[in-house]
Enzyme design. Structure first.
Site, PDB file in Angstrom:
ATOM      1  N   HIS A 241      11.080   0.591 -36.907  1.00  0.00           N
ATOM      2  CA  HIS A 241       9.396  -0.470 -37.588  1.00  0.00           C
ATOM      3  C   HIS A 241       8.806   1.333 -37.792  1.00  0.00           C
ATOM      4  CE1 HIS A 241       6.352  -2.631 -39.532  1.00  0.00           C
ATOM      5  NE2 HIS A 241       5.600  -2.383 -38.277  1.00  0.00           N
TER       6      HIS A 241
ATOM      7  N   CYS B  95      -2.490  -1.281 -40.558  1.00  0.00           N
ATOM      8  CA  CYS B  95      -2.817  -3.097 -39.347  1.00  0.00           C
ATOM      9  C   CYS B  95      -4.182  -2.952 -39.760  1.00  0.00           C
ATOM     10  CB  CYS B  95      -2.390  -2.546 -38.192  1.00  0.00           C
ATOM     11  SG  CYS B  95      -2.396  -4.291 -36.807  1.00  0.00           S
TER      12      CYS B  95
HETATM   13  N1  COA Z   1      -3.184 -19.713 -36.106  1.00  0.00           N
HETATM   14  C1  COA Z   1      -4.395 -19.800 -36.616  1.00  0.00           C
HETATM   15  N2  COA Z   1      -5.457 -19.947 -36.324  1.00  0.00           N
HETATM   16  C2  COA Z   1      -5.222 -19.327 -34.617  1.00  0.00           C
HETATM   17  C3  COA Z   1      -4.191 -19.370 -33.625  1.00  0.00           C
HETATM   18  C4  COA Z   1      -2.748 -19.150 -34.480  1.00  0.00           C
HETATM   19  N3  COA Z   1      -2.212 -18.494 -34.635  1.00  0.00           N
HETATM   20  N4  COA Z   1      -4.376 -19.094 -33.008  1.00  0.00           N
HETATM   21  C5  COA Z   1      -5.573 -19.564 -32.098  1.00  0.00           C
HETATM   22  N5  COA Z   1      -6.187 -20.180 -33.544  1.00  0.00           N
HETATM   23  C6  COA Z   1      -7.333 -20.265 -33.868  1.00  0.00           C
HETATM   24  C7  COA Z   1      -8.311 -21.396 -32.970  1.00  0.00           C
HETATM   25  O1  COA Z   1      -7.535 -22.578 -33.215  1.00  0.00           O
HETATM   26  C8  COA Z   1      -9.648 -21.538 -32.832  1.00  0.00           C
HETATM   27  O2  COA Z   1      -9.895 -21.986 -33.953  1.00  0.00           O
HETATM   28  P1  COA Z   1     -11.682 -22.562 -33.991  1.00  0.00           P
HETATM   29  O3  COA Z   1     -12.543 -21.328 -33.756  1.00  0.00           O
HETATM   30  O4  COA Z   1     -11.400 -22.882 -35.510  1.00  0.00           O
HETATM   31  O5  COA Z   1     -11.413 -23.208 -32.863  1.00  0.00           O
HETATM   32  C9  COA Z   1     -10.057 -19.380 -32.493  1.00  0.00           C
HETATM   33  O6  COA Z   1      -8.536 -19.073 -34.047  1.00  0.00           O
HETATM   34  C10 COA Z   1     -10.050 -18.795 -31.920  1.00  0.00           C
HETATM   35  O7  COA Z   1      -8.920 -19.596 -30.628  1.00  0.00           O
HETATM   36  P2  COA Z   1      -8.667 -18.204 -29.611  1.00  0.00           P
HETATM   37  O8  COA Z   1      -7.652 -18.670 -28.803  1.00  0.00           O
HETATM   38  O9  COA Z   1      -9.682 -17.896 -28.860  1.00  0.00           O
HETATM   39  O10 COA Z   1      -8.177 -17.316 -30.539  1.00  0.00           O
HETATM   40  P3  COA Z   1      -8.768 -15.517 -30.261  1.00  0.00           P
HETATM   41  O11 COA Z   1      -9.993 -16.087 -31.233  1.00  0.00           O
HETATM   42  O12 COA Z   1      -8.837 -15.376 -28.872  1.00  0.00           O
HETATM   43  O13 COA Z   1      -7.733 -15.010 -31.442  1.00  0.00           O
HETATM   44  C11 COA Z   1      -5.550 -14.473 -31.998  1.00  0.00           C
HETATM   45  C12 COA Z   1      -6.308 -14.590 -30.754  1.00  0.00           C
HETATM   46  C13 COA Z   1      -4.179 -14.225 -31.293  1.00  0.00           C
HETATM   47  C14 COA Z   1      -5.450 -15.871 -33.057  1.00  0.00           C
HETATM   48  C15 COA Z   1      -5.907 -13.779 -32.630  1.00  0.00           C
HETATM   49  O14 COA Z   1      -7.262 -11.969 -32.529  1.00  0.00           O
HETATM   50  C16 COA Z   1      -5.268 -13.160 -34.473  1.00  0.00           C
HETATM   51  O15 COA Z   1      -4.789 -13.932 -35.072  1.00  0.00           O
HETATM   52  N6  COA Z   1      -4.298 -12.139 -33.883  1.00  0.00           N
HETATM   53  C17 COA Z   1      -3.804 -11.720 -35.076  1.00  0.00           C
HETATM   54  C18 COA Z   1      -3.499  -9.517 -35.251  1.00  0.00           C
HETATM   55  C19 COA Z   1      -2.130  -9.700 -35.946  1.00  0.00           C
HETATM   56  O16 COA Z   1      -2.797 -10.342 -37.457  1.00  0.00           O
HETATM   57  N7  COA Z   1      -2.392  -8.593 -35.731  1.00  0.00           N
HETATM   58  C20 COA Z   1      -1.451  -7.523 -36.720  1.00  0.00           C
HETATM   59  C21 COA Z   1       0.289  -8.123 -36.881  1.00  0.00           C
HETATM   60  S1  COA Z   1       0.551  -7.508 -35.103  1.00  0.00           S
HETATM   61 ZN    ZN Z   2       3.085  -2.219 -39.183  1.00  0.00          ZN
END
Ligand code: COA
Ligand code: ZN
Length: 301
Positions: free
Chosen positions: A204, A237
């Site tokens: 990738h 990203c």
């Molecule tokens: N999809 C939707 N909601 C999610 C989720 C998911 N996969 N995982 C956690 N959540 C929600 C929880 O339910 C919680 O909701 P609330 O605030 O309404 O109670 C909230 O997110 C926080 O949950 P938590 O487990 O504490 O997550 P976090 O705040 O530590 O965040 C991630 C972690 C992984 C959810 C977040 O950082 C994320 O979505 N990152 C994605 C990054 C990304 O896409 N990068 C690019 C591609 S590599």
């Molecule tokens: Zn990428």
């Protein structure tokens, strides 16, 4: 060595996730439709992530529940077990998980330590194996991290081995910020191909420093036959400063086909998908070959 190259189109996920313009679900669905019409063999439709973290990916569940028919195999990215569960509820059978090679990138991307991310990856892979879900495991920032700098090849090899021990369907080496060079790609990918075989691996690349296609070529020469790319070179990203577009699907297809490697992608239909992306983003999009290709096709029709 296989004469077929498998393209995994990631514009609806990696391409759209960091865009600053408003993009509707209907537009995302239209893009997915256009890419299916272009006969891309694999298509990542979005991600099941926190809508607070990545607002552009909200509603991927709705897209997954109403996918067009065609030859493309659909998948989505999940950052954690919750995402895995949400994705499985929609009936998707192929998912991508991401482990970043450095501590800080994992923290910034998914708020987990490197160690916890590996544990989570193993949990998801074990559960997916029992549930018949195919997982592509991504090793992100595998050449350079925007926070910690260069990543040692020996680190990536160790991490690749650790991930492969949990048996993903594919291990994808991701140059998330487009900092790899062809020599580093050749060195890493030929060792991995020797160890795990070409079918188990993908690459990738991003084109941040204009080396995307050179890196694809280098990986091809190392025996890699599975590549992520985004129509029009869309991408970036939100958690990796400096990450530019993915290598453009039309460029990868041109490169492969011109060397006698078959992709099965319908280039003319792909150009229509790129035009649609231009409309969605509101700025001209397209890989390096785009204007030549457009001219070429316009002469033919
Ligand atoms: N999809 C939707 N909601 C999610 C989720 C998911 N996969 N995982 C956690 N959540 C929600 C929880 O339910 C919680 O909701 P609330 O605030 O309404 O109670 C909230 O997110 C926080 O949950 P938590 O487990 O504490 O997550 P976090 O705040 O530590 O965040 C991630 C972690 C992984 C959810 C977040 O950082 C994320 O979505 N990152 C994605 C990054 C990304 O896409 N990068 C690019 C591609 S590599
Ligand atoms: Zn990428």
């Amino acid at each position: 060595m296989s004469q077929v190259v498998l393209v995994k189109e990631v514009a609806p996920r990696d391409g759209l996730q960091a865009q600053s313009v408003e993009i509707t679900l209907a537009q995302r669905a239209e893009l997915i439709g256009a890419l299916v019409d272009a006969n891309v063999p694999e298509l990542e439709i979005g991600s099941f992530v926190s809508p607070k973290a990545v607002p552009q990916m909200a509603g991927t569940d709705q897209l997954a529940s109403d996918l067009p028919t065609g030859n493309s195999r659909f998948s989505a990215l999940v950052p954690n077990m919750k995402g895995y569960e949400l994705a499985c509820q929609t009936g998707l059978q192929r998912l991508a998980i991401v482990v970043s090679a450095t501590e800080q990138m994992n923290q910034n991307n998914i708020r987990k330590s490197l160690n916890d991310t590996f544990l989570m990856a193993d949990d998801i892979l074990t559960r997916a194996a029992a549930e018949g879900i195919e997982i592509h495991a991504y090793l992100a920032v595998a050449f350079e991290c925007p926070y910690e700098g260069l990543v040692a090849e020996s680190t990536v090899l160790d991490q690749a081995r650790q991930l492969m021990a949990s048996k993903p369907a594919r291990l994808v080496i991701a140059d998330t910020i487009g900092a790899a060079n062809p020599r580093a790609v050749k060195s890493l990918m030929s060792q991995l191909v020797n160890e795990f075989g070409s079918d188990a691996l993908g690459c990738h690349f991003h084109d941040t420093r204009a080396m995307g296609l050179a890196n694809v070529y280098s990986a091809l020469e190392s025996g890699v036959r599975q590549f992520d790319s985004a129509a029009g070179g869309l991408g970036g990203c939100p958690f990796a400063p400096g990450a530019k577009g993915n290598v453009a699907t039309e460029d990868v297809v041109m490169l492969c086909e011109s060397m006698g490697l078959n992709t099965g992608v319908d280039l003319k239909a792909l150009l229509e998908a790129v035009s649609l992306i231009t409309k969605i983003i509101g700025r001209e999009q397209g890989g390096r070959s785009h204007s030549w290709l457009k001219h070429h096709w316009e002469k033919l029709v």
